[in-house]
Design a protein around this motif. Structure first.
Motif, PDB file in Angstrom:
ATOM      1  N   PRO A  22     -53.017 -88.965  24.942  1.00 24.75           N
ATOM      2  CA  PRO A  22     -53.270 -87.979  23.880  1.00 24.75           C
ATOM      3  C   PRO A  22     -53.923 -88.587  22.644  1.00 24.75           C
ATOM      4  CG  PRO A  22     -51.079 -87.665  24.796  1.00 24.75           C
ATOM      5  CD  PRO A  22     -51.600 -88.948  25.355  1.00 24.75           C
ATOM      6  N   LEU A  23     -53.496 -89.791  22.272  1.00 28.36           N
ATOM      7  CA  LEU A  23     -54.114 -90.442  21.109  1.00 28.36           C
ATOM      8  C   LEU A  23     -55.574 -90.781  21.393  1.00 28.36           C
ATOM      9  CD1 LEU A  23     -51.191 -92.817  20.056  1.00 28.36           C
ATOM     10  CD2 LEU A  23     -51.857 -90.660  19.012  1.00 28.36           C
ATOM     11  N   VAL A  24     -55.868 -91.230  22.611  1.00 33.71           N
ATOM     12  CA  VAL A  24     -57.259 -91.538  22.968  1.00 33.71           C
ATOM     13  C   VAL A  24     -58.110 -90.270  22.919  1.00 33.71           C
ATOM     14  CG1 VAL A  24     -58.754 -92.318  24.838  1.00 33.71           C
ATOM     15  CG2 VAL A  24     -56.639 -93.537  24.349  1.00 33.71           C
ATOM     16  N   LEU A 176     -59.253 -80.769  10.794  1.00 35.30           N
ATOM     17  CA  LEU A 176     -59.072 -80.763  12.243  1.00 35.30           C
ATOM     18  C   LEU A 176     -58.481 -82.085  12.724  1.00 35.30           C
ATOM     19  CD1 LEU A 176     -59.506 -79.385  14.971  1.00 35.30           C
ATOM     20  CD2 LEU A 176     -61.817 -80.364  15.006  1.00 35.30           C
ATOM     21  N   THR A 177     -58.944 -83.179  12.155  1.00 37.32           N
ATOM     22  CA  THR A 177     -58.412 -84.489  12.538  1.00 37.32           C
ATOM     23  C   THR A 177     -56.936 -84.604  12.203  1.00 37.32           C
ATOM     24  OG1 THR A 177     -60.585 -85.494  12.160  1.00 37.32           O
ATOM     25  CG2 THR A 177     -58.670 -86.964  12.222  1.00 37.32           C
ATOM     26  N   ILE A 178     -56.558 -84.171  10.981  1.00 33.84           N
ATOM     27  CA  ILE A 178     -55.147 -84.226  10.576  1.00 33.84           C
ATOM     28  C   ILE A 178     -54.295 -83.346  11.491  1.00 33.84           C
ATOM     29  CG2 ILE A 178     -53.531 -83.640   8.730  1.00 33.84           C
ATOM     30  CD1 ILE A 178     -55.703 -84.402   6.727  1.00 33.84           C
ATOM     31  N   ALA A 179     -54.826 -82.128  11.809  1.00 34.83           N
ATOM     32  CA  ALA A 179     -54.071 -81.223  12.671  1.00 34.83           C
ATOM     33  C   ALA A 179     -53.875 -81.820  14.064  1.00 34.83           C
ATOM     34  CB  ALA A 179     -54.790 -79.874  12.767  1.00 34.83           C
ATOM     35  N   GLU A 180     -54.930 -82.420  14.615  1.00 30.04           N
ATOM     36  CA  GLU A 180     -54.814 -83.018  15.947  1.00 30.04           C
ATOM     37  C   GLU A 180     -53.837 -84.190  15.951  1.00 30.04           C
ATOM     38  OE1 GLU A 180     -58.803 -84.006  16.922  1.00 30.04           O
ATOM     39  OE2 GLU A 180     -59.271 -82.039  17.759  1.00 30.04           O
ATOM     40  N   VAL A 181     -53.885 -85.000  14.896  1.00 29.98           N
ATOM     41  CA  VAL A 181     -52.963 -86.142  14.817  1.00 29.98           C
ATOM     42  C   VAL A 181     -51.520 -85.652  14.693  1.00 29.98           C
ATOM     43  CG1 VAL A 181     -52.250 -88.089  13.385  1.00 29.98           C
ATOM     44  CG2 VAL A 181     -54.667 -87.740  13.893  1.00 29.98           C
ATOM     45  N   LEU A 182     -51.307 -84.653  13.818  1.00 34.57           N
ATOM     46  CA  LEU A 182     -49.950 -84.122  13.654  1.00 34.57           C
ATOM     47  C   LEU A 182     -49.442 -83.453  14.926  1.00 34.57           C
ATOM     48  CD1 LEU A 182     -50.112 -82.589  10.053  1.00 34.57           C
ATOM     49  CD2 LEU A 182     -49.097 -84.757  10.780  1.00 34.57           C
ATOM     50  N   LEU A 183     -50.355 -82.931  15.731  1.00 37.67           N
ATOM     51  CA  LEU A 183     -49.949 -82.302  16.988  1.00 37.67           C
ATOM     52  C   LEU A 183     -49.692 -83.334  18.080  1.00 37.67           C
ATOM     53  CD1 LEU A 183     -49.558 -79.735  18.702  1.00 37.67           C
ATOM     54  CD2 LEU A 183     -52.002 -79.816  19.205  1.00 37.67           C
ATOM     55  N   VAL A 184     -50.545 -84.342  18.152  1.00 39.95           N
ATOM     56  CA  VAL A 184     -50.481 -85.286  19.262  1.00 39.95           C
ATOM     57  C   VAL A 184     -49.479 -86.420  19.008  1.00 39.95           C
ATOM     58  CG1 VAL A 184     -51.821 -87.029  20.509  1.00 39.95           C
ATOM     59  CG2 VAL A 184     -52.793 -84.780  20.067  1.00 39.95           C
ATOM     60  N   PRO A 186     -46.422 -86.547  17.472  1.00 42.55           N
ATOM     61  CA  PRO A 186     -45.048 -86.274  17.954  1.00 42.55           C
ATOM     62  C   PRO A 186     -44.960 -86.204  19.467  1.00 42.55           C
ATOM     63  CG  PRO A 186     -45.624 -84.804  16.144  1.00 42.55           C
ATOM     64  CD  PRO A 186     -46.884 -85.497  16.549  1.00 42.55           C
ATOM     65  N   LEU A 187     -46.017 -85.666  20.100  1.00 39.80           N
ATOM     66  CA  LEU A 187     -46.016 -85.603  21.565  1.00 39.80           C
ATOM     67  C   LEU A 187     -46.003 -87.007  22.161  1.00 39.80           C
ATOM     68  CD1 LEU A 187     -46.255 -83.972  24.179  1.00 39.80           C
ATOM     69  CD2 LEU A 187     -48.741 -84.026  23.894  1.00 39.80           C
ATOM     70  N   SER A 188     -46.828 -87.896  21.623  1.00 43.72           N
ATOM     71  CA  SER A 188     -46.848 -89.277  22.118  1.00 43.72           C
ATOM     72  C   SER A 188     -45.520 -89.977  21.870  1.00 43.72           C
ATOM     73  CB  SER A 188     -47.986 -90.057  21.447  1.00 43.72           C
ATOM     74  OG  SER A 188     -49.242 -89.499  21.768  1.00 43.72           O
ATOM     75  N   ILE A 189     -44.931 -89.733  20.685  1.00 46.48           N
ATOM     76  CA  ILE A 189     -43.633 -90.340  20.385  1.00 46.48           C
ATOM     77  C   ILE A 189     -42.559 -89.809  21.333  1.00 46.48           C
ATOM     78  CG2 ILE A 189     -41.809 -90.485  18.642  1.00 46.48           C
ATOM     79  CD1 ILE A 189     -43.990 -90.492  16.507  1.00 46.48           C
ATOM     80  N   ALA A 190     -42.600 -88.485  21.599  1.00 42.33           N
ATOM     81  CA  ALA A 190     -41.616 -87.900  22.525  1.00 42.33           C
ATOM     82  C   ALA A 190     -41.767 -88.487  23.929  1.00 42.33           C
ATOM     83  CB  ALA A 190     -41.783 -86.381  22.559  1.00 42.33           C
ATOM     84  N   VAL A 191     -43.021 -88.627  24.381  1.00 43.71           N
ATOM     85  CA  VAL A 191     -43.254 -89.224  25.703  1.00 43.71           C
ATOM     86  C   VAL A 191     -42.778 -90.671  25.724  1.00 43.71           C
ATOM     87  CG1 VAL A 191     -45.042 -89.940  27.330  1.00 43.71           C
ATOM     88  CG2 VAL A 191     -45.163 -87.688  26.274  1.00 43.71           C
ATOM     89  N   ALA A 192     -43.052 -91.417  24.646  1.00 45.81           N
ATOM     90  CA  ALA A 192     -42.603 -92.818  24.578  1.00 45.81           C
ATOM     91  C   ALA A 192     -41.082 -92.902  24.618  1.00 45.81           C
ATOM     92  CB  ALA A 192     -43.144 -93.475  23.309  1.00 45.81           C
ATOM     93  N   ILE A 193     -40.407 -92.038  23.848  1.00 47.00           N
ATOM     94  CA  ILE A 193     -38.940 -92.048  23.841  1.00 47.00           C
ATOM     95  C   ILE A 193     -38.392 -91.687  25.221  1.00 47.00           C
ATOM     96  CG2 ILE A 193     -36.901 -90.876  22.911  1.00 47.00           C
ATOM     97  CD1 ILE A 193     -38.385 -90.624  20.256  1.00 47.00           C
ATOM     98  N   LEU A 194     -39.022 -90.682  25.860  1.00 48.67           N
ATOM     99  CA  LEU A 194     -38.589 -90.281  27.201  1.00 48.67           C
ATOM    100  C   LEU A 194     -38.661 -91.445  28.175  1.00 48.67           C
ATOM    101  CD1 LEU A 194     -37.815 -88.190  29.351  1.00 48.67           C
ATOM    102  CD2 LEU A 194     -40.244 -87.634  29.564  1.00 48.67           C
ATOM    103  N   PHE A 195     -39.770 -92.164  28.165  1.00 48.14           N
ATOM    104  CA  PHE A 195     -39.908 -93.264  29.116  1.00 48.14           C
ATOM    105  C   PHE A 195     -39.063 -94.473  28.712  1.00 48.14           C
ATOM    106  CE2 PHE A 195     -43.344 -90.787  30.772  1.00 48.14           C
ATOM    107  CZ  PHE A 195     -43.446 -91.192  32.095  1.00 48.14           C
ATOM    108  N   ILE A 196     -38.812 -94.642  27.420  1.00 40.97           N
ATOM    109  CA  ILE A 196     -37.873 -95.698  27.013  1.00 40.97           C
ATOM    110  C   ILE A 196     -36.492 -95.415  27.588  1.00 40.97           C
ATOM    111  CG2 ILE A 196     -36.623 -96.637  25.025  1.00 40.97           C
ATOM    112  CD1 ILE A 196     -39.223 -96.429  23.434  1.00 40.97           C
ATOM    113  N   VAL A 197     -36.083 -94.145  27.507  1.00 44.55           N
ATOM    114  CA  VAL A 197     -34.785 -93.767  28.087  1.00 44.55           C
ATOM    115  C   VAL A 197     -34.799 -93.959  29.600  1.00 44.55           C
ATOM    116  CG1 VAL A 197     -33.215 -91.826  28.485  1.00 44.55           C
ATOM    117  CG2 VAL A 197     -34.233 -92.158  26.227  1.00 44.55           C
ATOM    118  N   LEU A 198     -35.890 -93.523  30.244  1.00 42.58           N
ATOM    119  CA  LEU A 198     -35.973 -93.662  31.706  1.00 42.58           C
ATOM    120  C   LEU A 198     -35.968 -95.122  32.133  1.00 42.58           C
ATOM    121  CD1 LEU A 198     -38.650 -90.942  32.593  1.00 42.58           C
ATOM    122  CD2 LEU A 198     -36.179 -90.823  32.924  1.00 42.58           C
TER     123      LEU A 198
END
Length: 506
Positions: A22-24, A176-184, A186-198
């Protein structure tokens, strides 16, 4: 679970990819937006520069044509007409450049009117020089100058408008850049936390399983969910747990069988020695009676040693959680003190007790064995007319039992050894006091299985001070001290002193 990764490294790669993609995408989107904005800005700037330059050149050419044309009508000099034609050519060139830059419809109309006025003026020049109407020529030049100025003004306004549009577009890209960063983000952080737990959860489960095996928990099944390599390692640990369980059961079975097999001949030897001593005692000589007595006593000693070894083996095993009950430690200590009444009287020992009502979770037989080892040592090693102090209280959410005697104590070099299996201290050897060297080892194993502690503390006066600490149940009697006097054994009851001294190996 067919889709689970075959290794934890693949799980890490998948998690990293899902977190970074998502960040890419945001970076690529922002890059394209900025590139498109830069391209548009470059085109707009080049167009504005070209139109501004063309308008400026047309404006200069119109003024030159007006000056040379009016001078020609007065002076009739052909050189002025040549200069006029040169300015007209410059005008046409600038006009063509201006039209190629893509002017607005309004500017095109201005350009057409400008061209019409200049064409009309060029046609009137010969007539006016021969005495024609000069005012019409001046009107055409004046109108042409006005159209050129309108074009210049429109171009300047167009540049300002284009700059404003570029600013608005830049602001839109920023938002638009700020909105995309604010949207993506948290999603990347959530995915990272999920896989850290896994990733960490099966590792933590493995750590817990290994710790459980190290603590002797052989009853809890080990099931590890996660990548195949981690799950396979969990299966190996489960196999190890079952293997250790089987070995533990085999060891206990062997010890029970061995104890039974050894007790039978020992019992026969002891009974034979007793028969010899009772039936033939009057026919045996003093030396023979001594030999029979030695055989009998050592058979009893060997039988007790075998029983202690069996108890020590059981003490090392895991505690059955389902068999744990809430036991009154006070009652256990009182019953034991009552059973030692004859020994206390035979040695003229004074007993001082201070027993609070305390309940702890455990097994009655194990708690009795723990307390019995401490009390029996105190009685065994106390000299004639000595005092034994027993203090039971609640302290720091724990049951605390202090047992002190006035015996020979423990040498400093023996403090670390007295809880070792089969270790008998110098006090036992010097005093010829029988002991297997297993009592304190068994007691400590039982105490550790309950999460408690058994320690040898310092005391200022001669003797031993053993302190037992056990965790309490949820409900503990909150009120004061209940002082028990089992069977009238106590001479008097006093508060236990705060500090004492040395103690001894048992």
């Amino acid at each position: 679970m067919a889709l689970r990764p075959s290794s934890i490294s693949k799980l890490i790669v998948i998690g990293f990819s899902l977190a970074i993609v998502p960040l890419v995408l945001v970076i690529v989107s922002v890059t394209f937006s900025i590139a498109h904005f830069a391209e548009q800005g470059q085109v707009s700037i080049l167009r504005a520069v070209a139109m501004s330059d063309a308008a400026n050149r047309m404006n200069n050419a119109v003024r030159s044509m007006e000056r040379y044309g009016l001078q020609y009508t007065v002076l009739q000099d052909q050189a002025l007409l040549v200069l006029y034609d040169q300015s007209f050519a410059e005008y046409k060139k600038a006009s063509t450049q201006f039209a190629a830059a893509g002017p607005s419809p309004v500017d095109r109309r201005h350009l057409e009117r400008l061209a019409a006025h200049l064409t009309s003026a060029r046609q009137l020049l010969p007539l006016v020089s021969l005495g024609g109407n000069r005012s019409t020529l001046e009107s055409d030049f004046s109108l042409a100058t006005g159209e050129a100025q309108h074009l210049q003004s429109d171009v300047n306004e167009g540049i300002s408008t284009e700059v404003a549009k570029l600013g608005t577009r830049a602001l839109a890209i920023k938002r638009l850049t700020i909105a995309e960063v604010l949207l993506v983000l948290p999603l990347s952080i959530a995915v990272a936390i999920l896989f850290i737990v896994l990733i960490t959860r099966p590792i933590r489960r493995l750590d817990q399983a290994v710790s459980g095996l190290g603590d002797g928990d052989l009853e809890t099944p080990i099931a590890v969910q996660g990548p195949r390599d981690i799950a396979s390692l969990g299966d190996r640990l489960e196999w190890l747990r079952n293997r250790l369980n089987a070995l533990e059961a085999a060891k206990l079975h062997f010890l029970r069988q061995l104890s039974h097999e050894l007790k039978t001949p020992l019992t026969a030897i002891r009974e034979g020695a007793e028969l010899l001593q009772e039936d033939l005692g009057h026919e045996l000589g003093a030396e023979q009676q001594e030999i029979v007595h030695i055989v009998r006593d050592n058979s009893l000693r060997l039988q007790r040693l075998i029983e202690d070894l069996l108890r020590f083996s059981l003490a090392e095993g895991p505690v059955g959680a389902g068999m744990v009950q809430e036991i009154s430690l006070t009652v256990v200590v009182q019953d034991l003190l009552l059973s030692y009444k004859p020994s206390l009287r035979s040695k003229s020992l004074h007993l001082v007790t201070d027993l609070a009502e305390v309940r702890v979770p455990g097994h009655e037989d194990r708690l009795r064995t723990i307390c019995d080892n401490l009390l029996s040592n105190a009685v065994k090693f106390s000299p004639q007319n000595a005092t034994i102090r027993v203090h039971l209280q609640v302290q720091d959410e724990q049951a605390v039992l202090d047992v002190q005697d006035e015996g020979p104590g423990v040498a400093p070099e023996e403090r670390e050894k007295i809880f070792d299996i089969l270790y008998r201290g110098e006090a036992s050897d010097a005093g010829k006091i029988e002991g297997s060297g297993l009592g304190l080892a068994i007691a400590r194993e039982y105490v550790l299985s309950y999460g408690g502690s058994l320690e040898l503390l310092d005391k200022e006066t001669p003797g031993a001070w053993f302190q037992l600490r056990l965790p309490l149940t949820d409900h503990v009697a909150p009120h004061g001290v209940h002082r028990a006097d089992p069977g009238g054994l106590r001479d008097h009851t006093v508060a236990v002193p705060a500090q004492y001294s040395d103690s001894q190996a048992r």
